[in-house]
Design an enzyme around this catalytic site. Structure first.
Site, PDB file in Angstrom:
ATOM      1  N   LYS A  34      25.903  39.671  51.348  1.00  0.00           N
ATOM      2  CA  LYS A  34      25.049  39.977  50.199  1.00  0.00           C
ATOM      3  C   LYS A  34      25.162  41.448  49.824  1.00  0.00           C
ATOM      4  CE  LYS A  34      21.194  37.677  50.395  1.00  0.00           C
ATOM      5  NZ  LYS A  34      19.947  37.422  51.126  1.00  0.00           N
ATOM      6  N   ARG A 105      15.721  42.106  51.868  1.00  0.00           N
ATOM      7  CA  ARG A 105      16.508  40.868  51.978  1.00  0.00           C
ATOM      8  C   ARG A 105      17.460  40.932  53.148  1.00  0.00           C
ATOM      9  NH1 ARG A 105      19.500  40.590  46.325  1.00  0.00           N
ATOM     10  NH2 ARG A 105      19.507  38.349  46.765  1.00  0.00           N
ATOM     11  N   GLY A 114      19.107  30.571  53.273  1.00  0.00           N
ATOM     12  CA  GLY A 114      17.742  30.271  53.677  1.00  0.00           C
ATOM     13  C   GLY A 114      17.468  30.359  55.166  1.00  0.00           C
ATOM     14  N   MET A 116      17.327  33.096  56.985  1.00  0.00           N
ATOM     15  CA  MET A 116      16.500  34.244  57.334  1.00  0.00           C
ATOM     16  C   MET A 116      15.620  34.580  56.138  1.00  0.00           C
ATOM     17  SD  MET A 116      19.166  36.302  59.635  1.00  0.00           S
ATOM     18  CE  MET A 116      20.326  36.164  58.335  1.00  0.00           C
ATOM     19  N   ARG A 373      28.413  35.163  45.699  1.00  0.00           N
ATOM     20  CA  ARG A 373      29.210  34.874  46.898  1.00  0.00           C
ATOM     21  C   ARG A 373      30.094  33.683  46.595  1.00  0.00           C
ATOM     22  NH1 ARG A 373      23.907  32.907  49.838  1.00  0.00           N
ATOM     23  NH2 ARG A 373      23.594  30.987  48.698  1.00  0.00           N
ATOM     24  N   HIS A 491      17.299  23.245  48.936  1.00  0.00           N
ATOM     25  CA  HIS A 491      17.796  23.407  50.305  1.00  0.00           C
ATOM     26  C   HIS A 491      18.566  22.172  50.749  1.00  0.00           C
ATOM     27  CE1 HIS A 491      17.396  23.226  54.752  1.00  0.00           C
ATOM     28  NE2 HIS A 491      17.709  24.506  54.646  1.00  0.00           N
ATOM     29  N   SER A 826      56.574  15.103  75.215  1.00  0.00           N
ATOM     30  CA  SER A 826      55.372  14.998  74.410  1.00  0.00           C
ATOM     31  C   SER A 826      54.223  15.515  75.278  1.00  0.00           C
ATOM     32  CB  SER A 826      55.135  13.549  74.006  1.00  0.00           C
ATOM     33  OG  SER A 826      53.928  13.458  73.293  1.00  0.00           O
ATOM     34  N   ASN A 830      45.485  16.037  76.959  1.00  0.00           N
ATOM     35  CA  ASN A 830      44.223  15.583  77.554  1.00  0.00           C
ATOM     36  C   ASN A 830      44.326  15.645  79.073  1.00  0.00           C
ATOM     37  OD1 ASN A 830      43.576  14.989  74.940  1.00  0.00           O
ATOM     38  ND2 ASN A 830      43.789  12.778  75.155  1.00  0.00           N
ATOM     39  N   ASP A 831      45.361  14.979  79.599  1.00  0.00           N
ATOM     40  CA  ASP A 831      45.548  15.014  81.049  1.00  0.00           C
ATOM     41  C   ASP A 831      45.944  16.406  81.529  1.00  0.00           C
ATOM     42  OD1 ASP A 831      44.985  12.722  82.630  1.00  0.00           O
ATOM     43  OD2 ASP A 831      46.475  11.622  81.448  1.00  0.00           O
ATOM     44  N   CYS A 893      50.691  14.975  71.826  1.00  0.00           N
ATOM     45  CA  CYS A 893      49.996  13.743  71.473  1.00  0.00           C
ATOM     46  C   CYS A 893      48.583  13.697  72.011  1.00  0.00           C
ATOM     47  CB  CYS A 893      50.783  12.519  71.930  1.00  0.00           C
ATOM     48  SG  CYS A 893      50.937  12.417  73.712  1.00  0.00           S
ATOM     49  N   TYR A 913      56.617  18.555  66.305  1.00  0.00           N
ATOM     50  CA  TYR A 913      55.615  17.752  65.628  1.00  0.00           C
ATOM     51  C   TYR A 913      54.297  17.746  66.389  1.00  0.00           C
ATOM     52  CZ  TYR A 913      56.438  14.036  69.045  1.00  0.00           C
ATOM     53  OH  TYR A 913      56.526  13.312  70.204  1.00  0.00           O
TER      54      TYR A 913
HETATM   55  P1  ADP Z   1      18.589  34.119  50.497  1.00  0.00           P
HETATM   56  O1  ADP Z   1      19.570  34.789  51.359  1.00  0.00           O
HETATM   57  O2  ADP Z   1      17.715  33.157  51.235  1.00  0.00           O
HETATM   58  O3  ADP Z   1      19.173  33.590  49.241  1.00  0.00           O
HETATM   59  P2  ADP Z   1      17.698  36.413  48.991  1.00  0.00           P
HETATM   60  O4  ADP Z   1      17.709  37.719  49.696  1.00  0.00           O
HETATM   61  O5  ADP Z   1      18.808  36.149  48.089  1.00  0.00           O
HETATM   62  O6  ADP Z   1      17.531  35.252  50.071  1.00  0.00           O
HETATM   63  O7  ADP Z   1      16.334  36.350  48.212  1.00  0.00           O
HETATM   64  C1  ADP Z   1      15.779  35.172  47.735  1.00  0.00           C
HETATM   65  C2  ADP Z   1      15.414  35.296  46.311  1.00  0.00           C
HETATM   66  O8  ADP Z   1      14.579  36.406  46.101  1.00  0.00           O
HETATM   67  C3  ADP Z   1      16.584  35.543  45.379  1.00  0.00           C
HETATM   68  O9  ADP Z   1      17.164  34.380  44.962  1.00  0.00           O
HETATM   69  C4  ADP Z   1      15.941  36.242  44.216  1.00  0.00           C
HETATM   70  O10 ADP Z   1      15.514  35.314  43.267  1.00  0.00           O
HETATM   71  C5  ADP Z   1      14.766  36.929  44.820  1.00  0.00           C
HETATM   72  N1  ADP Z   1      15.046  38.369  44.880  1.00  0.00           N
HETATM   73  C6  ADP Z   1      15.689  39.054  45.825  1.00  0.00           C
HETATM   74  N2  ADP Z   1      15.766  40.358  45.529  1.00  0.00           N
HETATM   75  C7  ADP Z   1      15.160  40.510  44.343  1.00  0.00           C
HETATM   76  C8  ADP Z   1      14.929  41.615  43.495  1.00  0.00           C
HETATM   77  N3  ADP Z   1      15.353  42.826  43.802  1.00  0.00           N
HETATM   78  N4  ADP Z   1      14.272  41.397  42.352  1.00  0.00           N
HETATM   79  C9  ADP Z   1      13.845  40.160  42.025  1.00  0.00           C
HETATM   80  N5  ADP Z   1      14.043  39.073  42.776  1.00  0.00           N
HETATM   81  C10 ADP Z   1      14.681  39.235  43.933  1.00  0.00           C
HETATM   82 MG    MG Z   2      47.907  10.889  80.085  1.00  0.00          MG
HETATM   83 MG    MG Z   3      20.081  34.489  47.877  1.00  0.00          MG
END
Ligand code: ADP
Ligand code: MG
Ligand code: MG
Length: 938
Positions: A34, A105, A114, A116, A373, A491, A826, A830-831, A893, A913
């Site tokens: 990120k 973040r 999601g 962390m 990403r 999610h 060959s 496994n063995d 194999c 192979y």
């Molecule tokens: P995750 O890794 O779980 O996607 P993020 O760090 O991307 O978590 O944050 C989750 C959400 O928080 C983002 O999708 C965004 O909508 C909101 N967010 C994060 N930073 C900002 C920011 N600087 N301003 C406004 N919204 C933010």
């Molecule tokens: Mg064998």
């Molecule tokens: Mg995010």
């Protein structure tokens, strides 16, 4: 002050924004995905709210030295960055008139959606709240931000449970008679805030912290701590993520999607992540919302494009008028911002040359990019996107081959519903086609139950109102996932696509009742344990089980396979014992059989009776041969006294059993050779110990006695006499052929006669479990003599290669001697792993898990070749084998032949192979191509 060597001059903080971004996308390991991409987007002059990133190294140090020491090391750097941020934005942290609010973040080098936690609107307290109200004149927005902040901070940093806040919120909503958060007035929100603060005080015994610096440091610590929470650890385990330093912390200026009807927040994919289509810009957003609202499934998300919105409306059953009024696309609602976003989509795809997963926020008509990403995608999408990018000139063919994860291909090879069965099935409802594929299973309502049921051998569909990261374990084992709430980027949808698990999301009309473990839809009640079926490509939910069929292997899948074939140099064969399996493998692209096990040819139907007759007298006949110094059964027949009926009977029974087995085996080989249509087939002679063919229970023994015309006692005595303490190291493999050369002869004859019958067949005879070259020379003599005899009888030229498995360490290290006799090796890894590591294949499961957890072995050596040890045995054998016989054919194999990292190893040591189970053939083809490209790039 000059450095006196006692400090830590290391750079722990990287600024991004304005014209002074210090990092870029190449610093992923250090800044996390990120942070690195935020810096990169800033460098590209895209609208990114400025901020700074505390490195993953700092997180690593935190784990070692603790909070106080680490904060001592980074404090001055953080303060400096905060200073710079204030200057750049013209705002001040913790003060009016224009307070700087921050998001904190997390973000590791590998994206873990999601897993962390994030805190938004940090820096608010009663004082800054007042200043914000003054500044914006929008009290409702400020209160909305404040209540969000208290909830997120309370949850992530102070450890309060979600429901402690939800209760308070629901209570206020109920008392006001409103359903949505957005319906709450300013005063309602103020009430919520008071309740939230009370909840914090009650749970933590302290007032909600008002000092912004204290808020910031606690949030940073919470992100570091989240790196070692069970969810994150489990996520890493499931996804085999290793060797990361920790998570970075991104501290960023807030922008506000919740500041009114001209504001919004959303997520988008530059191409469709479930099938790779590039028809329209694909994503969801919500007006007047913040952060996770879109993915949390609280409100129904709207689509980015008009086209997408119309498709959505049809599948959600929303009439066009209602759609346009209540769920307009971004394209309709905020056309200017849409245009800018659509343009950024193109810029980012070109820049990263890959499909991107974006997060954006619109603050009062201004667009901001919050994340980009490489997007997670299904296998089908991965293949299509890679091929499309080649066509669009964004990447080269070789890169396209590298873009698809071989292990992921598995998703494409598995069955789909038969059309007719699906048409006949009772459709309960339709939700969003969140992750493609077909699934049939028994309904469960919690992740925990899913894990429990699956461990009891059942297949389950996990049904949830919505999923959260806590459910990850259950989602992993479920065959399908069904949710009542949430969109295509919820999610459940994102995680399911990543896992390749079929998922139907956002089925708004099913009412799930967790307490009574049931759901109802359109008058039908489905209880825990009932069967349902999901079509993740259509979003359909059906009652009961539905039959499945093999998928089509054409289209883009065919194209990527063609590319793989173009670049790979190793052949890919299959391990197949039946014409059916051989046929499947050929369809998947197998170029031969690397291992045809013949044991089942002794088991099926009546053959087992014939073979048991042979086993019953085998030892006796062997002794008679020794006593009479008879080389062959014919010799023995003339040598023994014809009046000795018992002896004569034994010899006849032995010879007759072989005679019975011969045509049966020949038929089997004919079937296999036909299925392989001229491709080489390595046939392994009988391998398992004889007692595996005998009944071990009383009932079975009685049955056998009846069939053999002998007594139960005799059978029991036979079973006892064949008992071995360590059968895997016992009387098996070529050791059987040494004791009973007639079996080798019969099998060879069956193979050769079948080869004469099927024109163009290319049999290769493989002698198993050779440890000493003399075993092979003796067996080879029998085999060669038999080949010659059949050729003479049939008046045909027979070209049959003779080789051996290398599966005993002694064979590997004397491979030069063995190669004098063997035309091919060959590797039976496994063995070889069993004997090389000294791990019993049958018993090591008990402790191997611990070994892997403790890092003694990085992976289970039976799944991923132990390159350091067993791989070294392979390498030695390859070198010695080639020295003695330069044109020796080399293959593998073992199970490892279809495991991508092991396939790469096989390429690097120079095997000709790999051979693997039919379903892994495409995986091996792709992995073999990637091995070539990787080696070239090194
Ligand atoms: P995750 O890794 O779980 O996607 P993020 O760090 O991307 O978590 O944050 C989750 C959400 O928080 C983002 O999708 C965004 O909508 C909101 N967010 C994060 N930073 C900002 C920011 N600087 N301003 C406004 N919204 C933010
Ligand atoms: Mg064998
Ligand atoms: Mg995010």
């Amino acid at each position: 002050m000059a450095c006196n060597g006692k400090c830590d001059c290391k750079k722990y903080v990287y600024f991004f924004g304005g014209d002074k971004s210090e990092g870029d996308a190449s610093l992923k390991q250090l800044l996390g995905g990120k942070g690195a991409n935020l810096a990169e987007m800033s460098q590209m002059n895209l609208p990114v709210p400025p901020g700074f990133t505390v490195t993953t190294e700092a997180c690593g140090r935190y784990g070692k030295v603790g909070r106080d020491k680490l904060f001592g090391l980074i404090e001055s750097q953080v303060k400096k960055a905060l200073d710079d941020l204030e200057k750049l934005t013209g705002k001040s942290f913790g003060k009016g008139p224009n307070p700087l609010l921050l998001s904190v973040r997390s973000g590791a080098a590998v994206s873990m959606p999601g897993m962390m936690d994030t805190v938004l609107n940090l820096g608010l307290n009663d004082e800054t709240v007042a200043a914000m109200v003054e500044l914006t004149g929008n009290e409702r927005f400020v209160m909305d931000s404040y209540r969000r902040f208290i909830q997120m901070f309370g949850n992530v940093v102070l450890g309060l449970e979600h429901h402690e806040f939800e209760h308070a919120l629901d209570a206020v909503k109920a008392s006001k008679g409103v359903k949505l958060d957005t319906d709450l007035t300013t005063n309602d929100l103020k009430e919520v805030i008071v309740k939230y603060k009370q909840a914090v005080k009650k749970a933590s015994g302290k007032d909600f912290p008002t000092d912004p610096m204290e808020q910031l440091w606690s949030a940073v610590q919470a992100v570091f701590d989240s790196w070692s929470n069970p969810r994150a650890i489990r996520y890493c385990q499931i996804n085999d993520i290793r060797g990361l330093l920790g998570t970075a912390v991104n501290i960023q200026t807030m922008v506000f999607g919740n500041s009114g009807s001209n504001s919004a927040t959303g997520v988008a994919f530059t191409r469709d992540p479930s099938n790779g289509a590039n028809e329209y810009f694909y994503g969801e957003y919500l007006i007047n919302a913040q952060g996770e609202d879109v993915v949390a499934g609280i409100r129904t998300p709207q689509q980015i494009t008009l086209a997408g919105s119309r498709v959505w409306a049809v599948s959600a059953g929303v009439p066009e008028e209602e759609r346009a009024a209540d769920f307009p696309s971004l394209e309709e609602a905020m056309p200017e911002c849409f245009k800018e976003l659509d343009n950024i989509r193109i810029i980012l795809e070109k820049h990263y040359t890959d499909m991107q997963d974006l997060e954006f926020t619109i603050d009062n008509g201004t667009l901001y990019m919050l994340q980009t990403r490489n997007g997670k995608r299904t296998a089908a999408a991965a293949v299509k996107i890679a091929m499309d990018l080649v066509e669009e000139g964004l990447i080269e063919e070789e890169e396209a081959v590298m873009r698809v994860d071989p292990a992921q291909l598995d998703q494409l090879l598995h069955p789909v519903f038969t059309k007719s069965a699906e048409e006949k099935a009772v459709k309960l409802t339709v939700g969003l086609p969140a992750s493609p594929g077909a699934a049939t299973g028994q309904v469960v309502f919690s992740a925990e139950d899913a894990e429990k049921w699956v461990s009891n051998g059942r297949t389950v569909i996990l049904c949830r109102i919505e999923t959260s990261p806590e459910d990850i374990g259950g989602m992993h084992v479920a065959d399908g996932i069904l949710t009542a709430r949430g969109g295509m980027t919820s999610h459940a949808a994102v995680v399911a696509r990543g896992m390749g698990t079929c998922c139907v999301a956002g089925c708004g009309d099913i009412a799930i009742d967790y307490a009574n473990k049931k759901f109802t839809v359109g008058g039908v009640t489905v209880k825990e344990g009932d069967w349902i079926s999901l079509n993740g490509s259509l979003g359909a939910v059906y009652q009961g089980k539905i039959d499945t069929i093999e998928p089509e292997l054409t289209g883009t899948f065919g194209h990527i396979m063609e590319l793989a074939d173009k670049y790979r140099t190793m052949n890919v064969r299959t391990n197949a014992d039946t014409p059916h399996d051989a046929g499947v493998a050929v369809k998947f692209g197998a170029e031969g059989i690397g291992l045809c096990r013949t044991e089942h040819m002794f088991f099926e139907g009546d053959r087992i009776i014939a073979f048991r007759r042979l086993i019953l007298v085998a030892e006796k006949v062997k002794k008679l041969k020794e006593a009479h110094a008879a080389k062959t059964i014919e010799d023995l027949k003339t040598a023994i006294d014809s009046c000795n009926k018992a002896e004569m009977d034994a010899v006849n029974q032995y010879a007759q059993a072989l005679e019975e087995l011969l045509p049966l085996q020949r038929t089997d080989f004919v079937g296999i050779f036909r299925a392989m249509a001229g491709r080489p087939c390595t046939v392994r002679l009988l391998d398992p110990p004889l007692h595996e063919f005998l009944p071990h229970d009383e009932k079975g023994q009685r049955e056998m006695a009846r069939q053999m015309g002998s007594s139960v006692d005799e059978i029991r005595a036979l079973v006892e006499s064949l008992h071995e303490f360590n059968p895997m190291l016992g009387h098996r493999g070529c050791r059987l052929g040494m004791s009973y050369p007639e079996v080798t002869e019969m099998q060879t004859r069956a193979i050769c006669e079948a080869a004469c019958e099927v024109k163009g067949s290319k049999p290769e005879i493989m002698v198993p479990l050779v440890g000493n070259v003399k075993e092979l020379s003796i067996q080879k003599k029998i085999i060669t003599a038999t080949i010659d005899a059949v050729a003479k009888e049939q008046g045909k030229k027979l070209d049959v290669m003779i080789g051996t498995m290398i599966e005993i360490p002694r064979a590997a290290i004397t491979a030069d001697k063995i190669a004098e006799e063997a035309e091919f090796f060959s590797f039976g890894t496994n063995d070889l792993t069993q004997m090389g590591c000294g791990f019993s294949r049958d018993d090591a499961g008990k402790f191997l898990g611990d070994y892997v957890n403790e890092g003694v072995y990085e992976y289970d050596p039976f799944q991923v070749l132990d390159q350091e040890g067993i791989g070294e045995l392979v390498r030695i054998a390859v070198d010695k084998g080639r020295q003695a016989r330069p044109n020796i054919k080399l293959g593998i194999c073992g199970e490892h032949g279809g495991e991508p990292s092991s396939v790469e190893f096989c390429y690097n040591v120079g095997l000709n192979y790999v051979s693997c189970s039919p379903y892994r053939v495409p995986i091996a083809r792709l992995a073999a191509a990637q091995a070539v490209i990787k080696a070239k790039r090194k």
